[in-house]
Design an enzyme around this catalytic site. Structure first.
Site, PDB file in Angstrom:
ATOM      1  N   ASN A 111      -5.638   5.205  10.476  1.00  0.00           N
ATOM      2  CA  ASN A 111      -4.339   4.534  10.527  1.00  0.00           C
ATOM      3  C   ASN A 111      -4.355   3.192  11.243  1.00  0.00           C
ATOM      4  O   ASN A 111      -3.319   2.523  11.341  1.00  0.00           O
ATOM      5  CB  ASN A 111      -3.302   5.443  11.193  1.00  0.00           C
ATOM      6  CG  ASN A 111      -2.949   6.639  10.334  1.00  0.00           C
ATOM      7  OD1 ASN A 111      -3.035   6.590   9.119  1.00  0.00           O
ATOM      8  ND2 ASN A 111      -2.554   7.734  10.981  1.00  0.00           N
ATOM      9  N   ARG A 120       1.287   2.690   1.305  1.00  0.00           N
ATOM     10  CA  ARG A 120       0.202   3.389   1.989  1.00  0.00           C
ATOM     11  C   ARG A 120       0.704   4.127   3.229  1.00  0.00           C
ATOM     12  O   ARG A 120       0.297   5.254   3.514  1.00  0.00           O
ATOM     13  CB  ARG A 120      -0.882   2.381   2.379  1.00  0.00           C
ATOM     14  CG  ARG A 120      -2.096   3.009   3.062  1.00  0.00           C
ATOM     15  CD  ARG A 120      -3.098   1.957   3.473  1.00  0.00           C
ATOM     16  NE  ARG A 120      -4.265   2.563   4.110  1.00  0.00           N
ATOM     17  CZ  ARG A 120      -4.917   2.027   5.135  1.00  0.00           C
ATOM     18  NH1 ARG A 120      -4.510   0.877   5.654  1.00  0.00           N
ATOM     19  NH2 ARG A 120      -5.956   2.632   5.655  1.00  0.00           N
ATOM     20  N   HIS A 178      -3.357   2.394  -5.765  1.00  0.00           N
ATOM     21  CA  HIS A 178      -4.287   1.312  -5.433  1.00  0.00           C
ATOM     22  C   HIS A 178      -4.248   0.196  -6.476  1.00  0.00           C
ATOM     23  O   HIS A 178      -5.010  -0.762  -6.374  1.00  0.00           O
ATOM     24  CB  HIS A 178      -5.716   1.851  -5.309  1.00  0.00           C
ATOM     25  CG  HIS A 178      -5.958   2.583  -4.039  1.00  0.00           C
ATOM     26  ND1 HIS A 178      -7.094   3.339  -3.804  1.00  0.00           N
ATOM     27  CD2 HIS A 178      -5.214   2.690  -2.903  1.00  0.00           C
ATOM     28  CE1 HIS A 178      -7.029   3.878  -2.594  1.00  0.00           C
ATOM     29  NE2 HIS A 178      -5.900   3.500  -2.034  1.00  0.00           N
ATOM     30  N   HIS A 207       0.256   8.087   4.144  1.00  0.00           N
ATOM     31  CA  HIS A 207      -0.387   8.537   5.376  1.00  0.00           C
ATOM     32  C   HIS A 207       0.552   9.393   6.221  1.00  0.00           C
ATOM     33  O   HIS A 207       0.108  10.293   6.927  1.00  0.00           O
ATOM     34  CB  HIS A 207      -0.880   7.329   6.185  1.00  0.00           C
ATOM     35  CG  HIS A 207      -2.177   6.777   5.683  1.00  0.00           C
ATOM     36  ND1 HIS A 207      -3.236   6.469   6.507  1.00  0.00           N
ATOM     37  CD2 HIS A 207      -2.608   6.486   4.426  1.00  0.00           C
ATOM     38  CE1 HIS A 207      -4.248   6.007   5.793  1.00  0.00           C
ATOM     39  NE2 HIS A 207      -3.886   6.009   4.518  1.00  0.00           N
TER      40      HIS A 207
END
Length: 332
Positions: A100, A71, A197, A75
């Site tokens: 975040n 992740r 995911h 990001h």
């Protein structure tokens, strides 16, 4: 690739031909973003193995570190490109922005950086460490490996205000497509990368609104499978603890597989933005590719390809940016 038109006339000199070849090679380098597999082969031969062993060590202590690192790389790449700007400490940096605040795993990157600085001072960028760590996270949870092009340099700017480029948990498919397209990623890349995911968890606060009074209807989100709803409501009671964690991929949150897509088909997606991948016809067609017996093999192959595309988004190479000595701070 830019096309170079070179006449076949005997009057074309050898110099002009070489110039044409140079132009084509230059265009290829630019379109490839200047990264390449094995970038550290001579300058820091153990770079990839150091990152791999570091991630594995932390994973043995805490398996949740794998989805966290995957992740974090996502990001990072969606804001200013893959330049490790998400790692920088300070007021109003990307770290401090709401999307975040839940990022974890910074200590893994710092650990790898410390070891790399001891082995090869000033050579390996934090951006490359993050890209390699994301790959290792997939491998450690059962996914297929891929070749990671390296050679990124670290950015010197990190702004919380720019995190609006990140897709949100209520985002429409059209909006998600626009944000992915802005990074050079297509609809298939969108579905494949959200498929990350298949590992990890999210907090009740990001989806519990779907369970009780969805869009002011005094009912639940109709896209949730009716038999699944009581299970989610038990995990996230109304007015309960919004920080409680729930698996994205029910029943398989620690295994990198294709069951996430089967869950979407069955109305068992957790985030609204995830479930929309099935309810929207344009993305459902891609989801369907990853169902059935051949679904996992196809997903593994496409995930590696899409990760390479994403990890080359807006990268800094050559003399652009810097090689940070500490990943959380720009060089003085």
């Amino acid at each position: 690739m830019e096309r170079c038109t070179c006449s076949s006339s005997s009057q074309i000199t050898h110099i002009i031909i070489l110039m044409c070849v140079f132009v084509v090679m230059s265009a290829t380098l630019v379109h490839g973003q200047g990264t390449r597999v094995g970038f550290y082969a001579t300058t820091c031969p153990r770079a990839e193995s150091i990152v791999s062993s570091t991630v594995a060590t932390h994973f043995r202590s805490n398996t949740a570190i794998a989805p966290a690192l995957l992740r974090m790389h996502f990001h990072d790449c969606f804001v200013r490109g893959c330049d490790a700007s998400v790692l920088i400490d300070g007021s109003n940096t990307e770290k401090t922005a709401p999307p975040n605040l839940g990022l974890r795993g910074y200590e893994v990157i710092d650990d790898a950086k410390t070891q790399l600085e001891a082995a090869c001072p000033g050579i390996v960028s934090c951006a490359d460490i993050l890209a390699l760590a994301a790959r290792e996270s997939v491998v450690l949870t059962g996914g297929r490996s891929w070749l990671v092009p390296t050679g990124r340099r670290d950015g010197r700017v990190s702004l919380a205000s720019e995190t609006t480029d990140l897709p949100g948990f209520r985002e429409s498919i059209d909006s998600q497509k626009q944000k992915f397209s802005a990074k050079g990623l297509n609809t298939q890349d969108l579905v494949v990368l959200v498929g990350g995911h298949t590992i990890g968890t999210t907090a009740c606060q990001f989806f519990s609104y779907r369970l009780y009074n969805f869009n002011g209807t005094a009912s639940s989100d109709p896209s949730i499978n009716a038999s699944f709803l009581p299970q989610l409501q038990a995990l996230c009671p109304q007015n309960g603890d919004g920080t409680k964690r729930v698996a994205f991929d029910t029943g398989s949150e620690n295994r990198f597989d294709a069951s996430f897509f089967a869950n979407l088909r069955n109305g068992r997606g957790i985030l609204e933005s995830d479930q929309k991948l099935w309810t929207d016809a344009s993305t459902r067609a891609v989801v369907q590719r990853f169902l059935g017996i051949t679904g996992l093999a196809a997903f593994n192959v496409e995930f590696g390809r899409s990760m390479v595309k994403m990890s080359n988004t807006g990268v800094k190479t050559g003399t652009d940016g810097e090689i940070r000595k500490i990943c959380s701070a720009i060089n003085s």
